[in-house]
Motif scaffolding. Structure first.
Motif, PDB file in Angstrom:
ATOM      1  N   MET A 177     -40.576  -3.490  21.290  1.00 21.25           N
ATOM      2  CA  MET A 177     -39.826  -3.952  22.563  1.00 21.25           C
ATOM      3  C   MET A 177     -39.120  -2.473  23.105  1.00 21.25           C
ATOM      4  O   MET A 177     -38.293  -1.845  22.200  1.00 21.25           O
ATOM      5  N   LYS A 178     -39.253  -2.069  24.128  1.00 19.17           N
ATOM      6  CA  LYS A 178     -38.552  -0.918  24.789  1.00 19.17           C
ATOM      7  C   LYS A 178     -37.523  -1.299  25.657  1.00 19.17           C
ATOM      8  O   LYS A 178     -37.668  -2.212  26.567  1.00 19.17           O
ATOM      9  N   ASN A 179     -36.169  -0.902  25.277  1.00 17.89           N
ATOM     10  CA  ASN A 179     -35.118  -1.082  26.275  1.00 17.89           C
ATOM     11  C   ASN A 179     -35.093  -0.053  27.570  1.00 17.89           C
ATOM     12  O   ASN A 179     -35.643   0.993  27.243  1.00 17.89           O
ATOM     13  N   GLN A 180     -34.439  -0.544  28.381  1.00 18.74           N
ATOM     14  CA  GLN A 180     -34.355   0.221  29.381  1.00 18.74           C
ATOM     15  C   GLN A 180     -33.369   1.550  29.419  1.00 18.74           C
ATOM     16  O   GLN A 180     -32.160   1.375  28.940  1.00 18.74           O
ATOM     17  N   THR A 181     -33.644   2.783  29.807  1.00 16.82           N
ATOM     18  CA  THR A 181     -32.619   3.671  30.098  1.00 16.82           C
ATOM     19  C   THR A 181     -32.141   3.559  31.516  1.00 16.82           C
ATOM     20  O   THR A 181     -32.778   3.719  32.527  1.00 16.82           O
ATOM     21  N   ASN A 182     -30.793   3.822  31.504  1.00 17.07           N
ATOM     22  CA  ASN A 182     -30.003   3.769  32.859  1.00 17.07           C
ATOM     23  C   ASN A 182     -29.515   5.353  33.059  1.00 17.07           C
ATOM     24  O   ASN A 182     -29.158   5.955  32.109  1.00 17.07           O
ATOM     25  N   SER A 212     -27.570   6.029  29.768  1.00 14.73           N
ATOM     26  CA  SER A 212     -27.539   5.043  28.697  1.00 14.73           C
ATOM     27  C   SER A 212     -28.804   4.107  28.225  1.00 14.73           C
ATOM     28  O   SER A 212     -29.523   4.075  29.038  1.00 14.73           O
ATOM     29  N   ARG A 213     -28.625   3.841  26.971  1.00 12.27           N
ATOM     30  CA  ARG A 213     -29.618   2.897  26.543  1.00 12.27           C
ATOM     31  C   ARG A 213     -29.372   2.361  25.464  1.00 12.27           C
ATOM     32  O   ARG A 213     -28.636   2.457  24.439  1.00 12.27           O
ATOM     33  N   ILE A 214     -29.578   0.683  25.129  1.00  6.77           N
ATOM     34  CA  ILE A 214     -29.519   0.236  23.715  1.00  6.77           C
ATOM     35  C   ILE A 214     -30.638   0.703  22.865  1.00  6.77           C
ATOM     36  O   ILE A 214     -31.946   0.539  23.061  1.00  6.77           O
ATOM     37  N   ILE A 215     -30.377   1.364  21.570  1.00  5.39           N
ATOM     38  CA  ILE A 215     -30.988   1.739  20.641  1.00  5.39           C
ATOM     39  C   ILE A 215     -30.978   0.303  19.572  1.00  5.39           C
ATOM     40  O   ILE A 215     -29.906  -0.065  18.983  1.00  5.39           O
ATOM     41  N   ASN A 216     -32.244   0.058  19.039  1.00  2.00           N
ATOM     42  CA  ASN A 216     -32.123  -1.034  18.232  1.00  2.00           C
ATOM     43  C   ASN A 216     -31.920  -0.775  16.626  1.00  2.00           C
ATOM     44  O   ASN A 216     -32.809  -0.513  15.690  1.00  2.00           O
ATOM     45  N   GLY A 217     -30.546  -0.523  16.537  1.00  2.00           N
ATOM     46  CA  GLY A 217     -30.116   0.062  14.993  1.00  2.00           C
ATOM     47  C   GLY A 217     -28.431  -0.052  14.957  1.00  2.00           C
ATOM     48  O   GLY A 217     -28.168  -0.189  16.120  1.00  2.00           O
TER      49      GLY A 217
END
Lengths: 158, 115
Positions: free
Chosen positions: A1-6, A18-23
């Protein structure tokens, strides 16, 4: 799943992405502060540039120096860490444009349920400095085409 | 879509909400003009016109140059559109960068888990 970059111009002097990184935040922090890891992701793969060297003395008051190469020409990026809080906050100056005209980059990491919200804030010395950066494409996180163009212009002048 | 700073858009729309200011923009689209000329054309005091031009100038829609005692007004580069395009590319750069960061973090995660 790819999170959105703002990404947005948050104010007259600020650019924020900003972005949510899975870790967890400690691993994201490691990727930002370990030169070997940093080199793996900082430059977009499609950019015809390479990282010649990357030195980081990651502590408050420490310095960093990043040397990129394109077409045999080098471009240096350097500055000082103003604040280092492990796993949560990094603040550094971008001094290559002159100390008085330095843009200040603040990276904040906020961990929630094993994922980390990464926020990168570039604070320019004035509204005019950011307007000019946008007009000429000469920003630290500029689109790579513009980055190349800018390097060509810089090198032609030298 | 770009998250363009809402306040900056508000400023621009506010500047365009006034019929005199829209008239000034149309006028400057034809030719540059001094504050005095604009004030005469729109039947207004110099102070009043100065205020309108000031609002337009703040948004970048108009720029002015002072030579001697005459302030000449002209259309600004109105960076709104080009700035939005630039921020879109800025976002793409960070999107690719974050993609690569994500991969590095996943590798680290796996390494630590298998230890």
């Amino acid at each position: 799943m790819k999170n959105q970059t703002n990404a947005e111009r948050k104010s007259a002097r600020e650019l924020v992405s900003s972005r949510i990184i899975n870790g967890p935040a400690r691993l994201v922090f490691e990727a930002w502060t370990n030169p070997e890891l940093f080199k793996k992701w900082w430059l977009p793969k499609s950019a015809p540039m390479t990282i010649v060297s990357c030195e980081m003395d990651v502590r408050t008051g420490g310095t960093y120096r990043l040397v990129l190469s394109m077409g045999g020409q080098n471009a240096e990026f350097f500055g000082k860490y103003l604040e280092v809080i492990p796993h949560s906050r990094l603040v550094w100056t971008n001094d290559e444009g002159g100390v008085d005209a330095a843009t200040i980059t603040t990276v904040t990491l906020e961990e929630v349920n094993g994922a980390t919200l990464v926020t990168v804030n570039d604070l320019y010395p004035s509204k005019e400095a950011l307007d000019d950066a946008i007009a000429t494409g000469s920003s630290g996180a500029m689109p790579e085409q513009l980055e190349q163009l800018d390097l060509l212009i810089v090198n032609r002048g030298s | 879509m770009v998250q363009y700073s809402a306040r900056r858009l508000d400023d621009t729309f506010a500047a365009l909400s006034d019929s005199t200011r829209r008239g000034v923009l149309l006028q400057l689209g034809r030719a540059n003009a001094s504050i005095t000329e604009l004030a005469e054309r729109f039947k207004m005091t110099l102070t009043g016109m100065n205020k309108h031009v000031g609002i337009l100038e703040k948004t970048g829609l108009v720029k002015t140059e002072k030579k001697g005692r005459v302030r000449t007004c002209m259309l600004g580069s109105c960076r709104l559109e080009s700035e939005m395009a630039w921020i879109e590319s800025y976002k793409e750069t960070w999107d690719r960068r974050f993609d690569a960061l994500e991969i590095v973090v996943q590798e680290l995660k796996q390494k630590k888990e298998t230890k």
